[in-house]
Write a protein that holds these residues in place. Structure first.
Motif, PDB file in Angstrom:
ATOM      1  N   LEU A 114      14.640   0.811  -7.316  1.00 61.29           N
ATOM      2  CA  LEU A 114      15.688   0.345  -8.212  1.00 61.29           C
ATOM      3  C   LEU A 114      15.376  -1.073  -8.641  1.00 61.29           C
ATOM      4  CD1 LEU A 114      18.486   0.850  -9.388  1.00 61.29           C
ATOM      5  CD2 LEU A 114      19.469   0.127  -7.218  1.00 61.29           C
ATOM      6  N   PHE A 115      14.972  -1.277  -9.865  1.00 62.67           N
ATOM      7  CA  PHE A 115      14.840  -2.635 -10.408  1.00 62.67           C
ATOM      8  C   PHE A 115      14.393  -2.632 -11.853  1.00 62.67           C
ATOM      9  CE2 PHE A 115      10.273  -2.829 -10.573  1.00 62.67           C
ATOM     10  CZ  PHE A 115       9.830  -2.120  -9.476  1.00 62.67           C
ATOM     11  N   MET A 116      13.836  -1.502 -12.302  1.00 60.99           N
ATOM     12  CA  MET A 116      13.140  -1.528 -13.577  1.00 60.99           C
ATOM     13  C   MET A 116      14.029  -1.924 -14.752  1.00 60.99           C
ATOM     14  SD  MET A 116      10.091  -1.076 -12.841  1.00 60.99           S
ATOM     15  CE  MET A 116       9.159  -0.593 -11.405  1.00 60.99           C
ATOM     16  N   ASP A 117      15.152  -1.259 -14.904  1.00 61.21           N
ATOM     17  CA  ASP A 117      15.930  -1.433 -16.134  1.00 61.21           C
ATOM     18  C   ASP A 117      17.214  -2.217 -15.916  1.00 61.21           C
ATOM     19  OD1 ASP A 117      14.011   0.309 -17.279  1.00 61.21           O
ATOM     20  OD2 ASP A 117      15.118   1.995 -16.430  1.00 61.21           O
ATOM     21  N   HIS A 118      17.307  -2.863 -14.779  1.00 62.91           N
ATOM     22  CA  HIS A 118      18.588  -3.498 -14.477  1.00 62.91           C
ATOM     23  C   HIS A 118      18.420  -4.972 -14.128  1.00 62.91           C
ATOM     24  CE1 HIS A 118      20.289   0.526 -14.492  1.00 62.91           C
ATOM     25  NE2 HIS A 118      19.313   0.897 -13.694  1.00 62.91           N
ATOM     26  N   GLU A 119      18.303  -5.799 -15.145  1.00 62.37           N
ATOM     27  CA  GLU A 119      18.219  -7.247 -14.932  1.00 62.37           C
ATOM     28  C   GLU A 119      19.587  -7.766 -14.489  1.00 62.37           C
ATOM     29  OE1 GLU A 119      15.776  -9.478 -15.302  1.00 62.37           O
ATOM     30  OE2 GLU A 119      14.179  -8.395 -16.347  1.00 62.37           O
ATOM     31  N   GLY A 120      19.567  -8.815 -13.694  1.00 67.35           N
ATOM     32  CA  GLY A 120      20.830  -9.455 -13.332  1.00 67.35           C
ATOM     33  C   GLY A 120      21.586  -8.741 -12.237  1.00 67.35           C
ATOM     34  N   ILE A 121      20.963  -7.719 -11.668  1.00 70.75           N
ATOM     35  CA  ILE A 121      21.583  -6.978 -10.570  1.00 70.75           C
ATOM     36  C   ILE A 121      20.777  -7.304  -9.303  1.00 70.75           C
ATOM     37  CG2 ILE A 121      22.071  -4.654  -9.683  1.00 70.75           C
ATOM     38  CD1 ILE A 121      23.761  -5.136 -12.101  1.00 70.75           C
ATOM     39  N   ALA A 122      21.467  -7.598  -8.209  1.00 70.49           N
ATOM     40  CA  ALA A 122      20.768  -7.883  -6.958  1.00 70.49           C
ATOM     41  C   ALA A 122      20.441  -6.578  -6.243  1.00 70.49           C
ATOM     42  CB  ALA A 122      21.641  -8.763  -6.063  1.00 70.49           C
ATOM     43  N   ILE A 181      -5.391   6.104 -14.952  1.00 65.64           N
ATOM     44  CA  ILE A 181      -4.378   5.082 -15.264  1.00 65.64           C
ATOM     45  C   ILE A 181      -5.029   3.699 -15.213  1.00 65.64           C
ATOM     46  CG2 ILE A 181      -3.512   4.788 -12.884  1.00 65.64           C
ATOM     47  CD1 ILE A 181      -0.653   4.709 -14.368  1.00 65.64           C
ATOM     48  N   SER A 182      -4.683   2.857 -16.162  1.00 67.59           N
ATOM     49  CA  SER A 182      -5.203   1.485 -16.170  1.00 67.59           C
ATOM     50  C   SER A 182      -4.344   0.619 -15.257  1.00 67.59           C
ATOM     51  CB  SER A 182      -5.169   0.921 -17.587  1.00 67.59           C
ATOM     52  OG  SER A 182      -3.826   0.781 -18.007  1.00 67.59           O
ATOM     53  N   SER A 183      -4.907  -0.509 -14.827  1.00 67.93           N
ATOM     54  CA  SER A 183      -4.116  -1.402 -13.977  1.00 67.93           C
ATOM     55  C   SER A 183      -2.913  -1.937 -14.768  1.00 67.93           C
ATOM     56  CB  SER A 183      -4.972  -2.547 -13.431  1.00 67.93           C
ATOM     57  OG  SER A 183      -5.727  -3.135 -14.457  1.00 67.93           O
ATOM     58  N   ARG A 184      -3.083  -2.081 -16.104  1.00 67.94           N
ATOM     59  CA  ARG A 184      -1.973  -2.563 -16.925  1.00 67.94           C
ATOM     60  C   ARG A 184      -0.806  -1.570 -16.909  1.00 67.94           C
ATOM     61  NH1 ARG A 184      -0.212  -1.356 -21.372  1.00 67.94           N
ATOM     62  NH2 ARG A 184      -2.008  -0.080 -21.958  1.00 67.94           N
ATOM     63  N   GLU A 185      -1.161  -0.283 -17.096  1.00 67.19           N
ATOM     64  CA  GLU A 185      -0.126   0.759 -17.133  1.00 67.19           C
ATOM     65  C   GLU A 185       0.573   0.882 -15.770  1.00 67.19           C
ATOM     66  OE1 GLU A 185      -1.945   4.310 -18.583  1.00 67.19           O
ATOM     67  OE2 GLU A 185      -0.028   5.325 -18.987  1.00 67.19           O
ATOM     68  N   LEU A 186      -0.245   0.853 -14.711  1.00 70.69           N
ATOM     69  CA  LEU A 186       0.309   0.951 -13.358  1.00 70.69           C
ATOM     70  C   LEU A 186       1.206  -0.259 -13.076  1.00 70.69           C
ATOM     71  CD1 LEU A 186       0.267   2.681 -10.781  1.00 70.69           C
ATOM     72  CD2 LEU A 186      -1.740   1.403 -10.007  1.00 70.69           C
ATOM     73  N   MET A 198       5.165  -0.332 -11.927  1.00 69.88           N
ATOM     74  CA  MET A 198       5.511  -0.794 -10.587  1.00 69.88           C
ATOM     75  C   MET A 198       6.168  -2.172 -10.546  1.00 69.88           C
ATOM     76  SD  MET A 198       2.418   0.660  -8.214  1.00 69.88           S
ATOM     77  CE  MET A 198       3.277   0.133  -6.734  1.00 69.88           C
ATOM     78  N   GLY A 199       6.214  -2.848 -11.710  1.00 71.53           N
ATOM     79  CA  GLY A 199       6.804  -4.181 -11.714  1.00 71.53           C
ATOM     80  C   GLY A 199       5.926  -5.215 -11.032  1.00 71.53           C
ATOM     81  N   LEU A 200       4.607  -4.998 -11.072  1.00 68.59           N
ATOM     82  CA  LEU A 200       3.645  -5.986 -10.556  1.00 68.59           C
ATOM     83  C   LEU A 200       2.812  -6.461 -11.744  1.00 68.59           C
ATOM     84  CD1 LEU A 200       2.377  -3.827  -7.540  1.00 68.59           C
ATOM     85  CD2 LEU A 200       3.693  -5.936  -7.307  1.00 68.59           C
ATOM     86  N   THR A 201       1.973  -7.488 -11.533  1.00 66.99           N
ATOM     87  CA  THR A 201       1.049  -7.846 -12.611  1.00 66.99           C
ATOM     88  C   THR A 201      -0.243  -7.041 -12.435  1.00 66.99           C
ATOM     89  OG1 THR A 201      -0.030  -9.625 -11.400  1.00 66.99           O
ATOM     90  CG2 THR A 201       1.955 -10.209 -12.642  1.00 66.99           C
ATOM     91  N   ALA A 202      -0.942  -6.827 -13.560  1.00 68.12           N
ATOM     92  CA  ALA A 202      -2.191  -6.059 -13.511  1.00 68.12           C
ATOM     93  C   ALA A 202      -3.210  -6.767 -12.631  1.00 68.12           C
ATOM     94  CB  ALA A 202      -2.732  -5.861 -14.932  1.00 68.12           C
ATOM     95  N   LEU A 251       0.809  -1.231   0.000  1.00 69.97           N
ATOM     96  CA  LEU A 251       0.000   0.000   0.000  1.00 69.97           C
ATOM     97  C   LEU A 251       0.843   1.283   0.000  1.00 69.97           C
ATOM     98  CD1 LEU A 251      -3.051  -0.711   2.354  1.00 69.97           C
ATOM     99  CD2 LEU A 251      -3.072  -0.418  -0.124  1.00 69.97           C
ATOM    100  N   PRO A 252       1.864   1.399   0.882  1.00 75.60           N
ATOM    101  CA  PRO A 252       2.656   2.634   0.878  1.00 75.60           C
ATOM    102  C   PRO A 252       3.324   2.884  -0.469  1.00 75.60           C
ATOM    103  CG  PRO A 252       3.124   1.359   2.868  1.00 75.60           C
ATOM    104  CD  PRO A 252       2.294   0.485   1.968  1.00 75.60           C
ATOM    105  N   ARG A 253       3.667   1.775  -1.137  1.00 76.57           N
ATOM    106  CA  ARG A 253       4.333   1.913  -2.436  1.00 76.57           C
ATOM    107  C   ARG A 253       3.341   2.397  -3.501  1.00 76.57           C
ATOM    108  NH1 ARG A 253       6.235  -2.224  -5.970  1.00 76.57           N
ATOM    109  NH2 ARG A 253       7.723  -1.225  -7.366  1.00 76.57           N
ATOM    110  N   TYR A 254       2.121   1.842  -3.482  1.00 72.44           N
ATOM    111  CA  TYR A 254       1.081   2.357  -4.375  1.00 72.44           C
ATOM    112  C   TYR A 254       0.914   3.857  -4.147  1.00 72.44           C
ATOM    113  CZ  TYR A 254      -0.734  -2.314  -5.641  1.00 72.44           C
ATOM    114  OH  TYR A 254      -0.884  -3.586  -6.121  1.00 72.44           O
ATOM    115  N   TYR A 255       0.854   4.229  -2.894  1.00 70.11           N
ATOM    116  CA  TYR A 255       0.621   5.646  -2.561  1.00 70.11           C
ATOM    117  C   TYR A 255       1.737   6.524  -3.128  1.00 70.11           C
ATOM    118  CZ  TYR A 255      -0.387   9.821   0.167  1.00 70.11           C
ATOM    119  OH  TYR A 255      -0.651  11.113   0.549  1.00 70.11           O
ATOM    120  N   ARG A 256       2.987   6.088  -2.966  1.00 68.43           N
ATOM    121  CA  ARG A 256       4.127   6.845  -3.512  1.00 68.43           C
ATOM    122  C   ARG A 256       4.031   6.984  -5.021  1.00 68.43           C
ATOM    123  NH1 ARG A 256       8.859   4.278  -3.553  1.00 68.43           N
ATOM    124  NH2 ARG A 256       8.383   2.510  -2.222  1.00 68.43           N
TER     125      ARG A 256
END
Lengths: 215, 215
Positions: free
Chosen positions: B181-189, A32-37, A41-45, A14-19
């Protein structure tokens, strides 16, 4: 609105969504669509839709989410529409960094007092507050009614200090000591922050080659 | 031994198991049952058995775990049997607190350099290291081969600095900036530490009355 059955993983997101939503709003996004979000955010829609469904939705199928409504909804769920008075105990390196570095007001808190047992620190200023004698915690609490405390004290002092603070009416702890605070204190809200565990996890990721990007 | 399918929740519990087992060993425990360990840690016994099974067991049904074997096994999984050289970028309040407060060696790392762009900080000492000019990062990395970096820099500087550090051979980040930090950097921990998110979660717990003690 919030259900008690909501999983910790959802709560942690939740805090990350808020940010992200604050950033989107600042960048002029209205919808914003769930796909775009999900891409941002690196989550699935579907994960995002599931998460929001825990709190009754927020969107209409096919129309996406209105950014400002979603942001305000999550803000309320997070309790960020009011300020809990909080005190900080332990003005060592970490305590001082937290007092100076953290924007308490934007996270639902107002830092109103800093305490340390070490006499040489009394009177020093951090983040606009003067470090006070820890002996005065009881008096300060009865006068100013803080409801939460940041703990930046050594492990050895933790248990005693927690009991003392609970007696002073403290109901929530942001705990940085190397002491897992939860065992004997039902009805008290706790966030244990183990910076060492986080660094250890990085060691694990390097060692195992596993880097889940969806944390 | 570690499988790539191990869930993040299990990974996040490993450092905590390790801490508890070190304490148990220091307190003279030789064997411990999953039930006893579960009571101490606020987890269920079946959860603990499941977690350890991800790594091939460690115990014999009905006999409990041998504390030192279990501790050493988890230590290896966490990669704590060696030291990754790490540098810290950004010697503000938080950076200094981390350099002074964190016991890097017990978490699998050795802090070998601290850098800041602010000239007034160069030459100051923290935790036995001298703050160096951030302009010298490339030279330092080519000579000393750090594999990891702690990021304590402002959000605005994060992206550029990360690209620069990756070019210097950095493969792991302990990230305290307000930048995921994670979006564009695969293979990085990466371990993103959002102290603000943790405080926001505490606000949620106060607001909702939900305090899951099993985190």
């Amino acid at each position: 609105m919030a259900k008690s059955s909501i999983s910790n993983s959802v709560i942690r997101r939740l805090p990350r969504y808020y940010r992200f939503l604050k950033d989107l709003e600042n960048n002029g996004y209205v919808r914003i669509s769930s796909r775009e979000l999900s891409e941002k955010m690196g989550l699935t829609a579907s994960q995002i839709r599931q998460d929001f469904n825990c709190f009754g939705g927020f969107g209409q199928q096919g129309y996406g989410y209105k950014v400002s409504d979603l942001k305000e909804g999550i803000k309320k769920i997070l309790g960020l529409d009011r300020l809990n008075p909080i005190i900080l105990i332990g003005a060592g390196n970490l305590g001082c960094a937290i007092a100076a570095h953290i924007d308490f007001r934007s996270k639902g808190f107002e830092l109103i007092g800093i305490f340390d047992a070490d006499e040489s620190k009394h009177g020093q200023e951090i983040g606009g507050l003067t470090i006070q004698d820890a002996a005065g915690i009881e008096k300060f609490c009865s006068e100013n009614k803080p409801s939460a405390a940041v703990l930046c004290i050594p492990k050895t002092a933790a248990e005693k200090t927690v009991d003392r603070l609970i007696n002073c009416g403290i109901k929530a702890f942001w705990n940085f000591t190397h002491y897992d605070l939860f065992m004997d204190h039902e009805g008290i809200a706790v966030e244990n922050v183990h910076l060492g565990d986080s660094l250890t996890t990085l060691s694990y990721r390097i060692n195992s080659g596993v880097n889940d990007r969806r944390i």
